[in-house]
Motif scaffolding. Structure first.
Motif, PDB file in Angstrom:
ATOM      1  N   ARG A   1       8.905  -0.110   6.205  1.00  0.00           N
ATOM      2  CA  ARG A   1       8.717  -0.293   4.753  1.00  0.00           C
ATOM      3  C   ARG A   1       7.650  -1.353   4.459  1.00  0.00           C
ATOM      4  O   ARG A   1       6.856  -1.214   3.559  1.00  0.00           O
ATOM      5  N   PHE A   2       7.651  -2.421   5.268  1.00  0.00           N
ATOM      6  CA  PHE A   2       6.760  -3.544   4.968  1.00  0.00           C
ATOM      7  C   PHE A   2       5.623  -3.662   5.971  1.00  0.00           C
ATOM      8  O   PHE A   2       5.060  -4.728   6.169  1.00  0.00           O
TER       9      PHE A   2
ATOM     10  N   ARG B   1      -0.723 -10.686   2.251  1.00  0.00           N
ATOM     11  CA  ARG B   1       0.614 -10.774   2.835  1.00  0.00           C
ATOM     12  C   ARG B   1       1.619 -10.503   1.726  1.00  0.00           C
ATOM     13  O   ARG B   1       1.355 -10.789   0.560  1.00  0.00           O
ATOM     14  N   PRO B   2       2.772  -9.943   2.061  1.00  0.00           N
ATOM     15  CA  PRO B   2       3.808  -9.737   1.035  1.00  0.00           C
ATOM     16  C   PRO B   2       4.291 -11.088   0.523  1.00  0.00           C
ATOM     17  O   PRO B   2       4.043 -12.122   1.154  1.00  0.00           O
ATOM     18  N   ALA B   3       5.008 -11.065  -0.573  1.00  0.00           N
ATOM     19  CA  ALA B   3       5.521 -12.313  -1.152  1.00  0.00           C
ATOM     20  C   ALA B   3       6.384 -13.027  -0.119  1.00  0.00           C
ATOM     21  O   ALA B   3       7.215 -12.394   0.537  1.00  0.00           O
TER      22      ALA B   3
END
Ligand code: CUA
Length: 398
Positions: free
Chosen positions: A87-88, A97-99
């Protein structure tokens, strides 16, 4: 491997070579295969996942509960990891980058409460089972005292010898099938531990204290056990068997032990020592043979569990499966080997202090091994429980 080869053949950074992946896959397959093969070990005598008594069945239930819970947790966690990774994952040339998150009250409460609930589900039946075990150990139709020695086991049956006396034997615990047995364990030297995985859990054998095990063996057969607490030089060679037999056979064995004269050429009617081979005189200091002339060691030594000097009682020795506490099969050839040099077979044993290579000559060894094998009832040994078990197993397979 030269630098040049490396440069030519190394895969791109961060990627494993095809060969590496295949080898890893094969190695994992082998490991999984070995684990599965070990799980299928139904006939392995030391396997604790093939319960053969009330006690080990209870342990098995707990084991299964823990196994399934652990499997659910394992699969759940793995699925969650796979989901998260997919998913990520980084897509295309994404650089953001994701949170980045620190702390999440709901998640933290969840992953505290769920494991606590799982542990509680394990804890409650475990405590119940432990209480049942100690209640079980309080009763018992047959009480057997087991003393850990260095390095063998003395087995005593209070009240089963004539005149309410104590029947004493070694390294073999015979019990009737389907009856509650209470083992009382103690030691007069160091700490040992008594474990027959198919029949009961491990229990320490402690000097000056009695630990109890209660169990009801189900099926006739021979069950193997050994000392599981390091207790000195021959710790690894301190084995025993629990022979579970039908009541009639157990009774026959007790009767044979107590009453029958061994089929030796001794003269039991006179109680005269002269008929044991002369060389047996050396054995008498430590070993007794009931109902023969060879009982002098009995009075003060073997009958006293706290004496260190006594060796195993040799009554009905000809019917035993093993010599030296499960070290060698009981047969002529092995007896010769043992008598020639017991220290060579089982390093550190006390008999080796007296009997060394050359102490007994060939004629004496021959005479003694014949004599020992002749120590059985005139009518033959009570039926061997192992043969019965083998026959049953074959029937079960077929
Ligand atoms: Cu007895 Cu280890």
């Amino acid at each position: 491997m030269g630098r040049r080869d490396q440069d030519d053949q190394s895969p791109a950074p961060g990627r494993r070579s095809f060969t590496y992946r295949i080898v890893t896959l094969l190695a994992m397959t082998v490991v999984v295969g070995l684990v599965l093969a070990a799980c299928g070990a139904d006939s392995k005598p030391y396997s604790h996942i093939t319960p053969r008594s009330s006690t080990t069945r209870d342990i098995q239930s707990l084991y299964k509960l823990v196994f399934w819970l652990a499997l659910i947790v394992f699969v759940g966690v793995q699925m969650f990891i796979v989901y998260t990774a997919l998913r990520f994952r980084q897509r295309g040339n994404e650089v953001d980058r994701p949170a980045q998150i620190h702390g999440n009250k709901r998640l933290e409460i969840a992953w505290t409460l769920i494991p606590a609930a799982v542990l509680l589900v394990i804890l409650i039946p475990t405590i119940q089972t432990m209480y049942e075990f100690s209640a079980d150990a309080q009763e018992g139709e047959y009480v057997v005292d087991v003393y850990g020695k260095q390095w063998w086991w003395e087995v005593q049956y209070p009240g089963l010898a004539p005149n309410n006396g104590t029947l004493i034997t070694a390294n073999e615990v015979r019990v009737p099938a389907g009856r509650k047995v209470k083992l009382q364990l103690s030691s007069n030297n160091v700490i040992h531990s008594f474990w027959a995985p198919q029949l009961f859990g491990k229990m320490d054998v402690i000097p000056g204290h009695i630990n109890e095990i209660g169990f009801t063996p189900e099926k006739p057969g021979v069950y193997y056990g050994e000392c599981t607490e390091f207790c000195g030089v021959a710790h690894a060679l301190m084995r025993f068997t629990i022979i579970v037999e039908p009541q009639e056979e157990f009774d026959a064995w007790v009767a044979a032990y107590n009453n029958e004269r061994p089929a030796t050429d001794a003269k039991p009617e006179t109680g005269d020592v002269a008929d044991a081979p002369a060389a047996f005189g050396a054995c008498l200091a430590c070993h007794a043979v009931n109902n023969t002339n060879a009982v002098v060691a009995q009075a003060g030594m073997a009958s006293n569990p706290y004496s260190q000097g006594a060796g195993p009682n040799l009554t009905l020795f000809g019917c035993r499966d093993f010599i030296g506490a499960g070290v060698l099969a009981n047969n002529k050839e092995n007896l010769r080997t043992w008598l020639r040099n017991p220290g060579g077979v089982k390093e550190g044993n006390y008999m080796a202090l007296l009997i060394k290579e050359g102490t007994l000559n060939d004629a004496q060894i021959e005479e003694l091994s014949d004599y020992l094998l002749s120590l059985k009832p005139a009518a033959g040994c009570p039926e061997d429980a192992r043969e019965q078990q083998d026959a049953q197993d074959k029937q079960g397979e077929g």
